[in-house]
Design a protein around this motif. Structure first.
Motif, mmCIF file in Angstrom:
data_model
loop_
_atom_site.group_PDB
_atom_site.id
_atom_site.type_symbol
_atom_site.label_atom_id
_atom_site.label_comp_id
_atom_site.label_asym_id
_atom_site.label_seq_id
_atom_site.Cartn_x
_atom_site.Cartn_y
_atom_site.Cartn_z
ATOM 1 N N GLY A 1 -0.021 -3.929 3.210
ATOM 2 C CA GLY A 1 1.187 -3.917 2.389
ATOM 3 C C GLY A 1 1.251 -2.694 1.490
ATOM 4 O O GLY A 1 2.324 -2.110 1.299
ATOM 5 N N LEU A 2 0.110 -2.298 0.941
ATOM 6 C CA LEU A 2 0.067 -1.119 0.061
ATOM 7 C C LEU A 2 0.518 0.139 0.809
ATOM 8 O O LEU A 2 1.324 0.924 0.290
ATOM 9 C CB LEU A 2 -1.345 -0.937 -0.480
ATOM 10 C CG LEU A 2 -1.532 0.048 -1.642
ATOM 11 C CD1 LEU A 2 -2.663 -0.402 -2.547
ATOM 12 C CD2 LEU A 2 -1.813 1.458 -1.126
ATOM 13 N N GLY B 1 1.197 -6.042 -1.967
ATOM 14 C CA GLY B 1 0.694 -4.715 -1.622
ATOM 15 C C GLY B 1 1.808 -3.687 -1.576
ATOM 16 O O GLY B 1 1.640 -2.547 -2.028
ATOM 17 N N SER B 2 2.968 -4.106 -1.070
ATOM 18 C CA SER B 2 4.119 -3.199 -0.984
ATOM 19 C C SER B 2 4.609 -2.779 -2.365
ATOM 20 O O SER B 2 5.030 -1.645 -2.563
ATOM 21 C CB SER B 2 5.266 -3.862 -0.214
ATOM 22 O OG SER B 2 4.928 -4.064 1.131
ATOM 23 N N LEU C 1 -3.361 -7.229 2.134
ATOM 24 C CA LEU C 1 -2.916 -6.556 0.914
ATOM 25 C C LEU C 1 -2.908 -5.038 1.086
ATOM 26 O O LEU C 1 -1.963 -4.357 0.685
ATOM 27 C CB LEU C 1 -3.834 -6.945 -0.251
ATOM 28 C CG LEU C 1 -3.376 -6.556 -1.663
ATOM 29 C CD1 LEU C 1 -2.175 -7.417 -2.080
ATOM 30 C CD2 LEU C 1 -4.523 -6.751 -2.649
ATOM 31 N N CYS C 2 -3.959 -4.511 1.714
ATOM 32 C CA CYS C 2 -4.055 -3.059 1.948
ATOM 33 C C CYS C 2 -2.960 -2.576 2.899
ATOM 34 O O CYS C 2 -2.403 -1.493 2.718
ATOM 35 C CB CYS C 2 -5.432 -2.701 2.505
ATOM 36 S SG CYS C 2 -6.774 -2.882 1.311
ATOM 37 N N ILE D 1 2.750 -2.540 -5.125
ATOM 38 C CA ILE D 1 1.783 -1.568 -5.656
ATOM 39 C C ILE D 1 1.968 -0.213 -4.980
ATOM 40 O O ILE D 1 2.031 0.831 -5.632
ATOM 41 C CB ILE D 1 0.343 -2.079 -5.443
ATOM 42 C CG1 ILE D 1 0.132 -3.397 -6.194
ATOM 43 C CG2 ILE D 1 -0.674 -1.035 -5.917
ATOM 44 C CD1 ILE D 1 -1.174 -4.098 -5.843
ATOM 45 N N GLY D 2 2.068 -0.252 -3.649
ATOM 46 C CA GLY D 2 2.287 0.998 -2.908
ATOM 47 C C GLY D 2 3.628 1.616 -3.230
ATOM 48 O O GLY D 2 3.760 2.840 -3.266
ATOM 49 N N ILE E 1 1.542 -9.205 1.707
ATOM 50 C CA ILE E 1 2.061 -7.898 2.107
ATOM 51 C C ILE E 1 3.048 -7.402 1.059
ATOM 52 O O ILE E 1 3.068 -6.222 0.699
ATOM 53 C CB ILE E 1 2.733 -7.970 3.493
ATOM 54 C CG1 ILE E 1 1.678 -8.167 4.579
ATOM 55 C CG2 ILE E 1 3.529 -6.694 3.776
ATOM 56 C CD1 ILE E 1 2.231 -8.174 5.980
#
Length: 260
Positions: A144-145, A79-80, A141-142, A82-83, A76
């Motif tokens: 988290g993004l 992903g966070s 992962l998504c 990257i987001g 997570i």
């Protein structure tokens, strides 16, 4: 004035460390209400304060009974990050480059209050809502993004969103979700500060109050982690929900002031 900013860092990060809120969700509305800084400066002050809290909280948590699910929380966190870069880029485009700070400020407050109301209802009645045990790393992962994108754009550090998502997709109790939220916040705020350092640098921002907010955040992290180790999950839930209600009221007040 420096006493007020120290206390904001202290109180926000004490509560943030206890309930996994991080502190940014409290700092941003309060600094918006004070009106001394623009949105970009508030974002940097909040990120620096919350990052300092996360560092000391995680160090303290190593010697406590709080459990971190490093595997799922790390995905997570990735992903966070990257987001977070994406969300910060969107924020900088609209606020720094287009000069739409007032409109974006109102939109931020409205979106934040809406999300917090949804989170409050979910956390208040999560015992009646079906939760999951997601293991698919791509899905994690998504998630988290999306969390990172929203958190960076709103400038809140992600705490309430993290806690609600951890409860929903991993069926964690609120107490475990709180420390895992701090683990995620550590990475997201680190990436946010790195992005500032490598893009605009820190020189354009008035960070004079950071010298008072960061020590307040560190002390808050120590106090909050000590307290959460010795209270029940039920009390963590009460602190979480009570803090959310307070923030919702402050955010709605900020919307009214900005519209006037």
């Amino acid at each position: 004035m420096f006493v007020a900013y120290f206390l904001i860092g202290l109180v926000a990060c004490t509560v943030g460390a206890m309930a996994g809120l991080g502190g940014g969700i409290i700092i941003k509305p309060l600094l918006d209400m004070l009106g001394h800084y623009d949105l970009s400066t508030i974002g940097v002050l909040s990120a620096a304060t919350v990052f300092s809290m996360a560092v000391v909280s995680l160090i303290k948590a190593r010697n406590s009974n709080l459990g971190i699910d490093r595997g799922n929380s790390f995905f997570i966190a990735i992903g966070s990050i990257i987001g977070g870069f994406t969300g910060k880029g969107i924020f900088n485009h609209f606020v720094v480059n287009s000069g739409m700070s007032t409109i974006i400020g109102i939109f931020q407050s409205a979106l934040l209050s809406g999300l917090l109301i949804i989170i409050y209802v979910f956390m208040r009645y999560n015992h009646r809502i079906k939760t999951y045990h997601v293991q698919n790393r791509f899905v994690i992962l998504c998630v988290g993004l999306v969390l990172g994108l929203l958190s960076a754009f709103l400038g809140i550090g992600g705490g309430p969103l993290n806690v609600a998502v951890l409860v929903f997709i991993f069926s964690m109790n609120t107490k475990d979700a709180s420390i895992n939220s701090i683990f995620i916040i550590f990475f997201s705020q680190l990436s946010s500060l790195i992005l500032v350092a490598t893009s605009t640098g820190f020189a354009p921002y008035d960070l004079s109050m950071a010298w008072f907010m960061i020590p307040g955040g560190m002390l808050g992290g120590i106090i909050g982690t000590n307290l959460v180790s010795n209270i029940s999950n039920r009390w963590v839930e009460r602190i979480f929900n009570g803090t959310l209600l307070m923030i919702i009221l402050i955010t709605l007040y900020n919307i009214v002031i900005q519209l006037i």
